[in-house]
Design a protein around this motif. Structure first.
Motif, PDB file in Angstrom:
ATOM      1  N   ALA A  52     -18.157 -18.663 -45.610  1.00 55.69           N
ATOM      2  CA  ALA A  52     -16.933 -18.161 -45.078  1.00 55.69           C
ATOM      3  C   ALA A  52     -15.840 -17.789 -46.050  1.00 55.69           C
ATOM      4  O   ALA A  52     -15.634 -18.514 -46.788  1.00 55.69           O
ATOM      5  CB  ALA A  52     -16.400 -19.287 -44.049  1.00 55.69           C
ATOM      6  N   VAL A  53     -15.364 -16.611 -45.811  1.00 55.73           N
ATOM      7  CA  VAL A  53     -14.441 -16.086 -46.722  1.00 55.73           C
ATOM      8  C   VAL A  53     -13.278 -15.572 -45.929  1.00 55.73           C
ATOM      9  O   VAL A  53     -12.425 -14.639 -46.445  1.00 55.73           O
ATOM     10  CB  VAL A  53     -15.089 -15.112 -47.848  1.00 55.73           C
ATOM     11  CG1 VAL A  53     -15.865 -15.775 -48.584  1.00 55.73           C
ATOM     12  CG2 VAL A  53     -15.549 -13.778 -46.996  1.00 55.73           C
ATOM     13  N   GLY A  54     -13.096 -15.926 -44.602  1.00 59.75           N
ATOM     14  CA  GLY A  54     -12.106 -15.168 -43.724  1.00 59.75           C
ATOM     15  C   GLY A  54     -10.531 -15.618 -43.975  1.00 59.75           C
ATOM     16  O   GLY A  54     -10.403 -16.507 -44.786  1.00 59.75           O
ATOM     17  N   LYS A  55      -9.726 -14.817 -43.453  1.00 64.24           N
ATOM     18  CA  LYS A  55      -8.285 -14.804 -43.604  1.00 64.24           C
ATOM     19  C   LYS A  55      -7.659 -15.323 -42.204  1.00 64.24           C
ATOM     20  O   LYS A  55      -8.209 -14.433 -41.250  1.00 64.24           O
ATOM     21  CB  LYS A  55      -7.627 -13.884 -44.000  1.00 64.24           C
ATOM     22  CG  LYS A  55      -8.300 -13.523 -45.512  1.00 64.24           C
ATOM     23  CD  LYS A  55      -7.432 -12.288 -46.059  1.00 64.24           C
ATOM     24  CE  LYS A  55      -7.849 -12.010 -47.594  1.00 64.24           C
ATOM     25  NZ  LYS A  55      -9.226 -11.762 -47.862  1.00 64.24           N
ATOM     26  N   HIS A  65      -9.386 -11.445 -54.519  1.00 63.97           N
ATOM     27  CA  HIS A  65      -9.826 -11.405 -55.822  1.00 63.97           C
ATOM     28  C   HIS A  65     -11.075 -12.318 -55.978  1.00 63.97           C
ATOM     29  O   HIS A  65     -11.977 -12.033 -56.768  1.00 63.97           O
ATOM     30  CB  HIS A  65      -8.890 -11.426 -56.903  1.00 63.97           C
ATOM     31  CG  HIS A  65      -8.463 -13.084 -57.073  1.00 63.97           C
ATOM     32  ND1 HIS A  65      -9.099 -13.812 -57.847  1.00 63.97           N
ATOM     33  CD2 HIS A  65      -7.363 -13.565 -56.392  1.00 63.97           C
ATOM     34  CE1 HIS A  65      -8.334 -15.087 -57.538  1.00 63.97           C
ATOM     35  NE2 HIS A  65      -7.315 -14.864 -56.954  1.00 63.97           N
ATOM     36  N   PHE A  66     -10.887 -13.324 -55.350  1.00 57.06           N
ATOM     37  CA  PHE A  66     -11.953 -14.259 -55.346  1.00 57.06           C
ATOM     38  C   PHE A  66     -13.184 -14.040 -54.494  1.00 57.06           C
ATOM     39  O   PHE A  66     -14.462 -14.061 -54.786  1.00 57.06           O
ATOM     40  CB  PHE A  66     -11.581 -15.767 -54.912  1.00 57.06           C
ATOM     41  CG  PHE A  66     -12.806 -16.864 -54.958  1.00 57.06           C
ATOM     42  CD1 PHE A  66     -13.405 -17.029 -56.197  1.00 57.06           C
ATOM     43  CD2 PHE A  66     -13.238 -17.595 -54.040  1.00 57.06           C
ATOM     44  CE1 PHE A  66     -14.353 -18.033 -56.387  1.00 57.06           C
ATOM     45  CE2 PHE A  66     -14.190 -18.389 -53.980  1.00 57.06           C
ATOM     46  CZ  PHE A  66     -14.793 -18.935 -55.288  1.00 57.06           C
ATOM     47  N   ASN A  68     -14.048 -10.891 -54.182  1.00 52.72           N
ATOM     48  CA  ASN A  68     -14.449  -9.642 -54.825  1.00 52.72           C
ATOM     49  C   ASN A  68     -15.473 -10.215 -56.099  1.00 52.72           C
ATOM     50  O   ASN A  68     -16.593  -9.816 -56.228  1.00 52.72           O
ATOM     51  CB  ASN A  68     -13.405  -8.895 -55.632  1.00 52.72           C
ATOM     52  CG  ASN A  68     -12.465  -7.971 -54.461  1.00 52.72           C
ATOM     53  OD1 ASN A  68     -13.017  -8.219 -53.326  1.00 52.72           O
ATOM     54  ND2 ASN A  68     -11.349  -7.685 -55.162  1.00 52.72           N
ATOM     55  N   LYS A  69     -15.051 -11.472 -56.398  1.00 50.36           N
ATOM     56  CA  LYS A  69     -15.973 -12.101 -57.437  1.00 50.36           C
ATOM     57  C   LYS A  69     -17.011 -12.425 -56.919  1.00 50.36           C
ATOM     58  O   LYS A  69     -18.305 -12.444 -57.537  1.00 50.36           O
ATOM     59  CB  LYS A  69     -15.116 -12.879 -58.150  1.00 50.36           C
ATOM     60  CG  LYS A  69     -15.848 -13.813 -59.417  1.00 50.36           C
ATOM     61  CD  LYS A  69     -14.854 -14.880 -60.089  1.00 50.36           C
ATOM     62  CE  LYS A  69     -15.746 -15.378 -61.276  1.00 50.36           C
ATOM     63  NZ  LYS A  69     -17.079 -16.001 -60.917  1.00 50.36           N
ATOM     64  N   GLN A  70     -17.017 -13.109 -55.733  1.00 51.60           N
ATOM     65  CA  GLN A  70     -18.232 -13.694 -55.243  1.00 51.60           C
ATOM     66  C   GLN A  70     -19.258 -12.632 -54.835  1.00 51.60           C
ATOM     67  O   GLN A  70     -20.443 -13.014 -54.875  1.00 51.60           O
ATOM     68  CB  GLN A  70     -17.806 -14.535 -53.649  1.00 51.60           C
ATOM     69  CG  GLN A  70     -17.241 -15.903 -53.990  1.00 51.60           C
ATOM     70  CD  GLN A  70     -16.755 -16.636 -52.689  1.00 51.60           C
ATOM     71  OE1 GLN A  70     -16.030 -15.974 -51.951  1.00 51.60           O
ATOM     72  NE2 GLN A  70     -17.514 -17.869 -52.606  1.00 51.60           N
ATOM     73  N   LEU A  71     -18.824 -11.656 -54.275  1.00 56.42           N
ATOM     74  CA  LEU A  71     -19.747 -10.441 -54.006  1.00 56.42           C
ATOM     75  C   LEU A  71     -20.373  -9.999 -55.325  1.00 56.42           C
ATOM     76  O   LEU A  71     -21.762  -9.768 -55.224  1.00 56.42           O
ATOM     77  CB  LEU A  71     -18.827  -9.204 -53.311  1.00 56.42           C
ATOM     78  CG  LEU A  71     -18.406  -9.503 -51.778  1.00 56.42           C
ATOM     79  CD1 LEU A  71     -17.495  -8.008 -51.640  1.00 56.42           C
ATOM     80  CD2 LEU A  71     -19.563  -9.299 -50.945  1.00 56.42           C
ATOM     81  N   VAL A  72     -19.829  -9.899 -56.426  1.00 55.03           N
ATOM     82  CA  VAL A  72     -20.421  -9.399 -57.529  1.00 55.03           C
ATOM     83  C   VAL A  72     -21.419 -10.484 -58.101  1.00 55.03           C
ATOM     84  O   VAL A  72     -22.477 -10.113 -58.453  1.00 55.03           O
ATOM     85  CB  VAL A  72     -19.477  -9.229 -58.668  1.00 55.03           C
ATOM     86  CG1 VAL A  72     -19.992  -9.090 -59.972  1.00 55.03           C
ATOM     87  CG2 VAL A  72     -18.379  -8.042 -58.205  1.00 55.03           C
ATOM     88  N   ARG A 100     -14.328  -1.131 -54.711  1.00 61.84           N
ATOM     89  CA  ARG A 100     -14.068  -0.768 -56.238  1.00 61.84           C
ATOM     90  C   ARG A 100     -14.591  -2.190 -57.059  1.00 61.84           C
ATOM     91  O   ARG A 100     -14.762  -1.686 -58.467  1.00 61.84           O
ATOM     92  CB  ARG A 100     -12.228  -0.485 -56.472  1.00 61.84           C
ATOM     93  CG  ARG A 100     -11.840   0.405 -55.498  1.00 61.84           C
ATOM     94  CD  ARG A 100     -12.107   1.751 -55.996  1.00 61.84           C
ATOM     95  NE  ARG A 100     -13.326   2.208 -55.267  1.00 61.84           N
ATOM     96  CZ  ARG A 100     -13.397   2.594 -54.058  1.00 61.84           C
ATOM     97  NH1 ARG A 100     -12.599   2.821 -53.278  1.00 61.84           N
ATOM     98  NH2 ARG A 100     -14.602   2.928 -53.711  1.00 61.84           N
ATOM     99  N   ALA A 101     -14.370  -3.104 -56.738  1.00 61.38           N
ATOM    100  CA  ALA A 101     -14.770  -4.213 -57.515  1.00 61.38           C
ATOM    101  C   ALA A 101     -16.315  -4.044 -57.959  1.00 61.38           C
ATOM    102  O   ALA A 101     -16.848  -4.311 -58.788  1.00 61.38           O
ATOM    103  CB  ALA A 101     -14.543  -5.340 -56.903  1.00 61.38           C
ATOM    104  N   LEU A 102     -17.169  -3.741 -56.727  1.00 62.48           N
ATOM    105  CA  LEU A 102     -18.501  -3.471 -56.748  1.00 62.48           C
ATOM    106  C   LEU A 102     -19.015  -2.185 -57.932  1.00 62.48           C
ATOM    107  O   LEU A 102     -19.785  -2.245 -58.610  1.00 62.48           O
ATOM    108  CB  LEU A 102     -19.207  -3.456 -55.418  1.00 62.48           C
ATOM    109  CG  LEU A 102     -19.177  -4.413 -54.493  1.00 62.48           C
ATOM    110  CD1 LEU A 102     -19.580  -4.063 -53.250  1.00 62.48           C
ATOM    111  CD2 LEU A 102     -20.183  -5.602 -55.158  1.00 62.48           C
TER     112      LEU A 102
END
Length: 255
Positions: A52-55, A65-66, A68-72, A100-102
């Motif tokens: 779960a990463v929802g807002k 930003h976190f 994004n890091k988790q996806l990578v 863009r992070a990917l």
């Protein structure tokens, strides 16, 4: 390296996700999902690890930003990674930052569109966002942080205006639109929890919303959408007496 899929979950109901989206969920090793995803949708990826990463407004949220890091990180450990987003990923979903992070990490990704809440809400209301002779332009918006900016003027000029994430500022949105020239008697339709068992809707005028009528109606636990414009007048008039309806049609009375 694995591959990341940014998948639109649609407005809520599990059977409103696309066939492609459902197929990819069934292949996923890990699914990073928004807070508002219905449990029935998550059941489509029972084999996957769920994150779960929802807002949610006013609640603790995962920083972008976190995410994004988790996806990578996940793409470096798993073959199929899904970022499951409510509605459509490319509309108010922070998808650009994730893509863009990917890209920067050299990770392959694809985007699977979804039905956005504005389209689903129009279907629920049985009122088109466009209407010959009445509504030829549509704008999807969130509240501007600069009330005097060109954004407000552009929103006023749209025939049909849909506000996302407008629940907590509905009064201010209405007041700003009126102050910039939107007629006070403009119809407003409000839809909550569209396409889920909790869905409901109501209608009012822009000046009624400015006076707090929407705030009194909202369920703060549910996602909502504001749909503003003459295309929704029939909804407003449906529950009025013939005398009030006639006055509204003549432009002499704001409901």
């Amino acid at each position: 390296m694995g591959k990341v899929y940014l998948v639109g979950a649609g407005p809520g109901a599990a059977d409103l996700i696309t066939v492609r989206g459902a197929r990819i969920l069934g292949m996923a090793d890990v699914v990073l999902h928004d807070a508002l995803i219905e449990p029935e949708l998550l059941a489509l990826c029972g084999q996957a690890r769920l994150v779960a990463v929802g807002k949610r407004c006013g609640r603790h949220a995962t920083a972008q930003h976190f995410i994004n890091k988790q996806l990578v990180d996940c793409a470096r450990r798993h073959a199929v990674v899904v970022r499951l987003k409510g509605g459509d990923p490319m509309l108010f979903g922070r998808a650009d930052e994730e893509m863009r992070a990917l890209e920067a990490a050299g990770i392959e990704f694809d985007v699977v569109p979804g039905i956005t809440a504005a389209i689903a809400s129009a279907a629920l209301l049985r009122r088109s966002l466009t209407l010959r002779g009445v509504a030829r332009s549509v704008a999807f918006a969130t509240r501007s942080r600069a009330p005097e900016s060109d954004e407000i003027r552009a929103q006023v000029e749209a025939d049909s205006l849909v506000y996302y994430m407008g629940r907590d500022s509905a009064d201010a949105i209405a007041a700003e639109l009126i102050a910039h020239g939107k007629p006070a008697h403009t119809p407003v339709a409000i839809v909550e929890a569209c396409s889920t068992p909790r869905e409901r809707h109501t209608s009012m005028t822009l000046d009624q919303m400015a006076a707090g009528a929407a705030r009194a109606w909202f369920d703060p636990a549910q996602p909502s959408l504001l749909l503003i414009g003459e295309a929704f007048r029939a909804l407003l008039e449906a529950g009025l007496s013939p005398e009030v309806r006639q006055a509204l049609q003549a432009g002499r009375l704001a409901a």
